[in-house]
Scaffold this motif. Structure first.
Motif, PDB file in Angstrom:
ATOM      1  N   SER A  47     -54.055  14.175   4.716  1.00  0.00           N
ATOM      2  CA  SER A  47     -52.872  14.802   4.145  1.00  0.00           C
ATOM      3  C   SER A  47     -52.968  14.868   2.639  1.00  0.00           C
ATOM      4  O   SER A  47     -53.697  14.118   2.016  1.00  0.00           O
ATOM      5  N   ASP A  48     -52.225  15.790   2.093  1.00  0.00           N
ATOM      6  CA  ASP A  48     -52.188  15.939   0.652  1.00  0.00           C
ATOM      7  C   ASP A  48     -50.781  16.334   0.264  1.00  0.00           C
ATOM      8  O   ASP A  48     -50.395  17.475   0.387  1.00  0.00           O
ATOM      9  N   SER A  49     -50.035  15.352  -0.203  1.00  0.00           N
ATOM     10  CA  SER A  49     -48.653  15.625  -0.548  1.00  0.00           C
ATOM     11  C   SER A  49     -48.533  16.494  -1.786  1.00  0.00           C
ATOM     12  O   SER A  49     -47.468  16.986  -2.096  1.00  0.00           O
ATOM     13  N   ASP A  97     -60.538  12.447  10.041  1.00  0.00           N
ATOM     14  CA  ASP A  97     -59.519  13.383   9.580  1.00  0.00           C
ATOM     15  C   ASP A  97     -59.715  13.844   8.136  1.00  0.00           C
ATOM     16  O   ASP A  97     -58.927  14.643   7.641  1.00  0.00           O
ATOM     17  N   TYR A  98     -60.739  13.320   7.454  1.00  0.00           N
ATOM     18  CA  TYR A  98     -60.932  13.690   6.044  1.00  0.00           C
ATOM     19  C   TYR A  98     -61.133  15.197   5.920  1.00  0.00           C
ATOM     20  O   TYR A  98     -61.937  15.792   6.629  1.00  0.00           O
ATOM     21  N   GLN A 194     -65.057  18.546   7.939  1.00  0.00           N
ATOM     22  CA  GLN A 194     -64.210  19.453   8.694  1.00  0.00           C
ATOM     23  C   GLN A 194     -64.495  19.309  10.165  1.00  0.00           C
ATOM     24  O   GLN A 194     -65.596  18.985  10.574  1.00  0.00           O
ATOM     25  N   GLN A 195     -63.502  19.585  10.941  1.00  0.00           N
ATOM     26  CA  GLN A 195     -63.660  19.483  12.386  1.00  0.00           C
ATOM     27  C   GLN A 195     -64.649  20.523  12.874  1.00  0.00           C
ATOM     28  O   GLN A 195     -64.657  21.636  12.416  1.00  0.00           O
ATOM     29  N   ALA A 196     -65.477  20.128  13.840  1.00  0.00           N
ATOM     30  CA  ALA A 196     -66.468  21.044  14.395  1.00  0.00           C
ATOM     31  C   ALA A 196     -65.811  22.008  15.361  1.00  0.00           C
ATOM     32  O   ALA A 196     -64.781  21.778  15.904  1.00  0.00           O
TER      33      ALA A 196
END
Length: 196
Positions: A47-49, A97-98, A194-196
């Protein structure tokens, strides 16, 4: 034979991940106890607030390698010192999740090569400046105050460069190329987190 070796390597990585995950939970529990209750410092992977128009509540976001035992000692100390204040947002780059796009565009590989942090205004900082800023946020600014002198900072960064170059073997881990290959073959993430 090659498949057996790869499976064995991934199984070893999985065991290591379990140990590291246990350390992360323990670190969060320590931080919660230090804060005197449920308000613990945030450890966020993806997440990035700061992505909203509002200013984030944290002053600095630390990207750290949760698989590094020496790094985790420093992170745990910072978490205890920041407990209940929320001045630092802790982001584990080793988490599945990064996401670079939520962390200043810093890829997993870049974050593994040297320490990065992101200030609330979005400015990315690296090397000794990261430690100086983090320590200022937890009331220990005097530890790195001397590095505000440009000559001292340059010298400290040269020392840090050596640490960054040899951090993985010093902590008993394979070199970055092997870590990157393991991320591609053993986990659901592709390079860069990133998700594959």
């Amino acid at each position: 034979m090659r498949a057996a070796f790869s499976a064995s390597r991934c199984a070893g990585a999985a065991r290591t991940n379990l140990v590291v995950a246990a350390r992360r939970v323990q670190a969060r529990q320590l931080a919660t106890r230090a804060a005197g209750g449920p308000a613990a410092p945030r450890t966020v992977a993806g997440s990035d607030s700061s992505s909203s128009s509002a200013q984030p509540s944290w002053a600095i976001k630390m990207l750290y390698d949760g698989d590094c035992p020496l790094c985790m000692r420093e992170v745990e100390m910072l978490m205890r010192r920041d407990a209940g204040k929320g001045r630092i947002e802790f982001v584990d780059i080793a988490s599945p999740d990064y996401a670079p796009e939520r962390n200043g565009g810093i890829t997993f590989e870049q974050a593994m090569e040297r320490i990065h942090a992101i200030e609330a205004d979005g400015k990315v900082i690296t090397d000794v400046e990261v430690f100086r800023r983090l320590y200022e946020e937890v009331g220990l600014g005097w530890v790195y105050a001397i590095t505000k002198n440009k000559t001292v900072e340059q010298l400290a960064n040269k020392v840090y460069d050596v640490w960054a170059k040899y951090r993985l073997p010093i902590t008993g881990r394979p070199d970055l190329a092997v870590v990157m290959q393991q991320k591609k073959t053993c986990g659901p993430r592709s390079q860069g987190g990133q998700q594959a």
